[in-house]
Design a protein around this motif. Sequence first.
Motif, short mmCIF file in Angstrom:
data_model
loop_
_atom_site.label_atom_id
_atom_site.label_comp_id
_atom_site.label_asym_id
_atom_site.label_seq_id
_atom_site.Cartn_x
_atom_site.Cartn_y
_atom_site.Cartn_z
N GLY A 42 -5.93 9.07 3.10
CA GLY A 42 -6.78 8.74 4.09
C GLY A 42 -6.78 9.65 4.88
O GLY A 42 -6.15 10.50 5.34
N SER A 44 -7.11 7.82 8.24
CA SER A 44 -6.73 7.06 9.50
C SER A 44 -5.81 5.99 8.90
O SER A 44 -5.46 5.92 7.92
CB SER A 44 -7.92 6.62 10.25
OG SER A 44 -8.51 5.65 9.34
N ARG A 46 -6.56 2.73 8.91
CA ARG A 46 -7.19 2.03 8.06
C ARG A 46 -7.55 2.32 6.79
O ARG A 46 -7.60 1.52 5.94
CB ARG A 46 -8.32 1.43 8.94
CG ARG A 46 -8.06 0.59 10.18
CD ARG A 46 -9.43 0.51 11.07
NE ARG A 46 -10.23 -0.68 10.06
CZ ARG A 46 -10.07 -1.88 9.97
NH1 ARG A 46 -9.03 -2.72 10.93
NH2 ARG A 46 -10.88 -2.76 9.43
N THR A 47 -7.91 3.62 6.62
CA THR A 47 -8.15 3.87 5.27
C THR A 47 -7.04 4.76 4.41
O THR A 47 -7.08 5.62 3.51
CB THR A 47 -9.20 5.18 5.34
OG1 THR A 47 -8.69 6.21 6.25
CG2 THR A 47 -10.66 4.58 6.18
N THR A 49 -4.21 5.91 2.14
CA THR A 49 -3.88 5.63 0.50
C THR A 49 -2.51 4.99 0.27
O THR A 49 -1.69 5.51 0.63
CB THR A 49 -4.26 7.12 -0.14
OG1 THR A 49 -5.40 7.40 0.27
CG2 THR A 49 -3.99 6.68 -1.53
#
Length: 269
Positions: A42, A44, A46-47, A49
Motif C-alpha cells: 500500500g 498509506s 489506510r491502503t 496491504t
Amino acid sequence: MRITRVLSTALLLAGLAATPAMADSSPSASPSDNSSAPTQAGTSFRTATELDQGRTGTASGSTGDYLYWSFAADAGQRPTVKATVKLPDTHAGETWQLDVYDGLRRRQACQYGAATRTAAQDATSLDLACTLRTVRAWSETWANDPLPGTYYVRLTVVDLQSSDLGLPVSTEVRVDSKDIGGSAAVDGSLAQPLTPGIAVKSASDEDGSSSASAALSSIEPDGGWSSGWWSDRWVWTGVGGVLAALAGIGGYALTRGSGRPRRVPPPGM
C-alpha cells in the motif's frame, strides 16, 4: 519411605507443569505456503496491504515511495519484522528505514535490530530488521506499550541523491513472532483489539445494521484473538500451592516424632 514419596510426587508435578511453559516459549508456528502472500504494498496507512505472519510479501516500487503493510499481533507475542531491499545496478549511497506502528498509529521502538541502514554505491541489496517489545494484553492510557491488534510496517528511503529518485527497486517483507508466555502476562485485557474499523463496526452493531462492509481490516492471528486472562502463570501458581502443601506435610512428618518419649511418666503419677 514417606519422605521419598513426597519428594517423588513434587518432582513429578514440577515436570508436568514445565511442559506448557516450554511450549509457550517456543517460536510460533508459521505457515510455509507463500502462494497467498501479497505481491504489492500500500501507499498509506489506510491502503496498507495485509500480510499474515510467517509469509513473505513482495512489492516493486521506486525510490522515494512509501510502502505499507499490515499484520496482526496478539498478546504475548514478540514480533520481528525483516525487510530486504534489492537496489538497482547503478545508484549512489542511500539510507533506508523500516518503521513499525501499532493500531493507534504510534511508532513503536525496536527492542533490537537495524531498522535504519545506509547502502554503499556498489551494494545490490540491503537488509533491515526490527524486533518489537512483547505485546501486552493491557496497558495504561498514557503508556506507549505495544497492544494487541493491527500493526503497520512502513518502508521507505530517507536519504538519497536527487539523481536516484524514481529508480526501480523490489522489496521483500516478512513478519515472525515468538510466543513469550506467562512471563509477559499482565492483569487485565483490552475490550477489543486495536484494529481498523472497530469503532465503525461497533456503531453499526448498535443500529442493528450489517457491519461486514464497515470493517476496514479482516486480518487476525490464527485461531482468533486470545481472551487475555489465561497464561501459564495459572499453572505455576497452582503447582506452587501444591508444592507448598507437600512441603508442609513433609515437615510435619519429619518433626512430629514417634509419640510420647519413653522416660516421661504418664499424667497423674
